[in-house]
Design a protein around this motif. Structure first.
Motif, PDB file in Angstrom:
ATOM      1  N   ILE A 201      -7.888 -16.316  -7.020  1.00  0.00           N
ATOM      2  CA  ILE A 201      -6.831 -16.426  -7.743  1.00  0.00           C
ATOM      3  C   ILE A 201      -6.751 -16.282  -9.581  1.00  0.00           C
ATOM      4  N   ALA A 202      -7.558 -17.646 -10.108  1.00  0.00           N
ATOM      5  CA  ALA A 202      -8.322 -16.795 -11.255  1.00  0.00           C
ATOM      6  C   ALA A 202      -8.086 -15.417 -12.029  1.00  0.00           C
ATOM      7  N   ALA A 203      -8.908 -15.031 -11.283  1.00  0.00           N
ATOM      8  CA  ALA A 203      -9.412 -13.560 -11.727  1.00  0.00           C
ATOM      9  C   ALA A 203      -8.501 -12.538 -11.877  1.00  0.00           C
ATOM     10  N   VAL A 204      -8.063 -13.115 -10.646  1.00  0.00           N
ATOM     11  CA  VAL A 204      -6.412 -11.902 -10.775  1.00  0.00           C
ATOM     12  C   VAL A 204      -5.495 -12.296 -12.010  1.00  0.00           C
ATOM     13  N   LYS A 205      -5.194 -13.615 -12.518  1.00  0.00           N
ATOM     14  CA  LYS A 205      -4.562 -13.785 -13.528  1.00  0.00           C
ATOM     15  C   LYS A 205      -5.370 -13.191 -14.902  1.00  0.00           C
ATOM     16  N   GLU A 206      -6.728 -13.353 -14.711  1.00  0.00           N
ATOM     17  CA  GLU A 206      -7.376 -13.410 -16.395  1.00  0.00           C
ATOM     18  C   GLU A 206      -7.050 -11.055 -16.321  1.00  0.00           C
ATOM     19  N   GLY A 207      -6.894 -10.619 -15.407  1.00  0.00           N
ATOM     20  CA  GLY A 207      -7.072  -9.614 -15.113  1.00  0.00           C
ATOM     21  C   GLY A 207      -8.238  -8.920 -14.747  1.00  0.00           C
ATOM     22  N   VAL A 208      -9.050  -9.779 -14.366  1.00  0.00           N
ATOM     23  CA  VAL A 208     -10.103  -9.232 -13.332  1.00  0.00           C
ATOM     24  C   VAL A 208     -10.569  -7.895 -12.646  1.00  0.00           C
ATOM     25  N   CYS A 209      -8.895  -8.504 -11.943  1.00  0.00           N
ATOM     26  CA  CYS A 209      -8.914  -7.246 -10.587  1.00  0.00           C
ATOM     27  C   CYS A 209      -7.180  -7.893 -10.310  1.00  0.00           C
ATOM     28  N   ASP A 210      -6.672  -6.643  -9.166  1.00  0.00           N
ATOM     29  CA  ASP A 210      -5.332  -6.968  -9.164  1.00  0.00           C
ATOM     30  C   ASP A 210      -4.595  -7.291  -7.323  1.00  0.00           C
ATOM     31  N   ILE A 211      -6.400  -7.475  -6.414  1.00  0.00           N
ATOM     32  CA  ILE A 211      -6.010  -8.281  -5.661  1.00  0.00           C
ATOM     33  C   ILE A 211      -7.444  -8.978  -5.107  1.00  0.00           C
ATOM     34  N   ALA A 212      -6.834 -10.738  -4.627  1.00  0.00           N
ATOM     35  CA  ALA A 212      -8.070 -11.419  -3.745  1.00  0.00           C
ATOM     36  C   ALA A 212      -7.238 -11.794  -2.359  1.00  0.00           C
ATOM     37  N   LEU A 213      -9.129 -12.099  -2.469  1.00  0.00           N
ATOM     38  CA  LEU A 213      -8.982 -12.682  -0.701  1.00  0.00           C
ATOM     39  C   LEU A 213      -8.873 -14.062  -1.315  1.00  0.00           C
ATOM     40  N   GLY A 214      -8.362 -15.102  -0.161  1.00  0.00           N
ATOM     41  CA  GLY A 214      -8.264 -16.303  -0.310  1.00  0.00           C
ATOM     42  C   GLY A 214      -7.652 -17.594   1.092  1.00  0.00           C
ATOM     43  N   ASN A 215      -7.900 -18.600   0.915  1.00  0.00           N
ATOM     44  CA  ASN A 215      -7.491 -18.777   1.910  1.00  0.00           C
ATOM     45  C   ASN A 215      -6.303 -19.860   1.620  1.00  0.00           C
ATOM     46  N   SER A 216      -4.984 -19.327   2.305  1.00  0.00           N
ATOM     47  CA  SER A 216      -3.532 -20.218   2.009  1.00  0.00           C
ATOM     48  C   SER A 216      -3.713 -21.764   1.472  1.00  0.00           C
ATOM     49  N   TYR A 217      -4.508 -22.583   2.003  1.00  0.00           N
ATOM     50  CA  TYR A 217      -4.062 -24.311   1.544  1.00  0.00           C
ATOM     51  C   TYR A 217      -4.808 -23.957   0.046  1.00  0.00           C
ATOM     52  N   TYR A 218      -5.939 -23.430   0.027  1.00  0.00           N
ATOM     53  CA  TYR A 218      -6.208 -23.433  -1.449  1.00  0.00           C
ATOM     54  C   TYR A 218      -5.235 -23.071  -2.891  1.00  0.00           C
ATOM     55  N   TYR A 219      -4.634 -22.048  -2.349  1.00  0.00           N
ATOM     56  CA  TYR A 219      -3.226 -22.140  -3.453  1.00  0.00           C
ATOM     57  C   TYR A 219      -1.982 -22.946  -3.302  1.00  0.00           C
ATOM     58  N   GLY A 220      -1.970 -23.291  -2.093  1.00  0.00           N
ATOM     59  CA  GLY A 220      -1.433 -24.314  -1.677  1.00  0.00           C
ATOM     60  C   GLY A 220      -1.469 -25.875  -3.218  1.00  0.00           C
ATOM     61  N   ASN A 221      -2.408 -26.170  -2.783  1.00  0.00           N
ATOM     62  CA  ASN A 221      -3.289 -27.572  -3.830  1.00  0.00           C
ATOM     63  C   ASN A 221      -3.049 -26.666  -4.836  1.00  0.00           C
ATOM     64  N   MET A 222      -3.193 -25.514  -5.027  1.00  0.00           N
ATOM     65  CA  MET A 222      -3.483 -24.998  -6.755  1.00  0.00           C
ATOM     66  C   MET A 222      -1.774 -25.530  -7.445  1.00  0.00           C
TER      67      MET A 222
END
Length: 335
Positions: A201-222
């Motif tokens: 998710i951080a890589a998307v924010k930094e512009g490294v990529c536009d799409i990222a795979l990740g589990n839902s609960y990590y996003y919620g905790n962030m």
């Protein structure tokens, strides 16, 4: 291998107080203390059964195997499905037949022979750059589309979360098609697989990529963390395959240890963990989806909206687990 107890400074510690050894349990847990301890304490308060919890990031199956019939482990808590598969494959579990467990946990999320039961669900989401892409009605299959070349980030393909996803692709499409898909995803990566789900998710924010795979609960905790909220807010959470089979889910779970010396009490704890109080705690503390259908997710998680999940029984993923690892090796996904 580092083992951590509930109170590392004093060694293995019992949560709560019990009158005698028959009113105690020993739990080996891959799940972290911040999540497990409050739930276990509630169980002790209600039942009077003290619980010793040993925490570890890895090596639990090896430890139980080494301890053999002398193992004190009554119950194992896992953070993902692959750990449950490992325990069963090494014949370290004992079947549990419980009407309460069967009523609380849908058949899709438990072993047909009672060797393990899921406790929570998490979705393998696709996160897109909010400003560059916005919400997307994507499928996992589309990750291999050449139009996304250089736009995708993921952690190691050999991580259990990604192995489970590849196993689901094999289940739905067969090995040959899944291999072609995996090759396409690799060709579209913006960088070598690395880091954890939060890092994607951080890589998307930094512009490294536009799409990222990740589990839902990590996003919620962030989103709950003041220091990481701004990172999480740079992406949009998307639930894949909503027009067809539904989003892939993985599970945390529990299994009765094969040589449990306190099986009756261990089953009581299993039943407690599947019931409303514990299920709600999982939802509120760690932003996971309760496996019990009538327990609501946290308000934050609910705000993402309802989604359609893949109806492939979780236990079916075990059949394709080794095939998924083999494909990842053949494609050299992490290189």
């Amino acid at each position: 291998m580092k083992w951590v107890t509930c109170a590392a400074v004093v060694g293995l510690m019992s949560i709560g107080h019990s009158a005698n050894a028959e009113d105690k349990l020993t739990v080996y847990s891959y799940r972290q203390a911040f999540l497990v301890e409050p739930i276990i304490q509630r169980f002790t308060d209600e039942t009077g059964i003290g619980v010793d919890v040993v925490f570890a990031k890895d090596g639990i199956a090896e430890r139980i195997a080494r301890e053999g019939r002398l193992s004190p482990a009554d119950l194992v808590l896992t953070s993902d499905f692959s750990r449950l598969v490992e325990l069963v494959d090494k014949e370290l579990t004992s079947p549990v037949n419980s009407t309460l467990l069967e009523n609380n946990i849908p058949a899709q999320y438990r072993d047909p022979d009672g060797q393990w039961y899921a406790l929570t669900m998490r979705v393998r989401n696709l996160y897109t750059a909010k400003e560059r892409l916005g919400p997307q009605q994507m499928t996992y299959e589309e990750l291999a589309d050449p139009k996304y070349k250089g736009k995708i980030c993921t952690r190691s393909g050999k991580h259990p979360y990604n192995i489970a996803l590849v196993a689901s692709m094999i289940a739905h499409h067969g090995e040959a098609e899944a291999k072609t898909w995996l090759q396409g995803v690799k060709a579209n990566l913006a960088r070598k697989p690395q880091g954890n789900d939060r890092g994607q998710i951080a890589a998307v924010k930094e512009g490294v990529c536009d799409i990222a795979l990740g589990n839902s609960y990590y996003y919620g905790n962030m989103l709950k963390d003041p220091e990481q909220k701004v990172i999480a807010e740079a992406v949009t959470i998307n639930f894949p395959n909503q027009a067809d089979r539904g989003a892939h889910v993985n599970v945390s779970g529990m299994a009765l240890a094969r040589y449990s010396p306190n099986k009756a009490n261990a089953i009581k704890l299993m039943e407690f963990l599947s019931a409303d109080v514990a299920q709600k705690a999982y939802a509120d503390i760690n932003m996971e989806y309760p496996v019990k259908v009538d327990v609501a997710p946290s308000p934050l998680v609910a705000s993402w909206g309802q989604f359609k999940s893949d109806q492939l029984p979780i236990f079916k993923l075990a059949e394709y687990h080794q095939a998924a690892i083999k494909l990842l090796d053949e494609v050299q996904f992490d290189l």
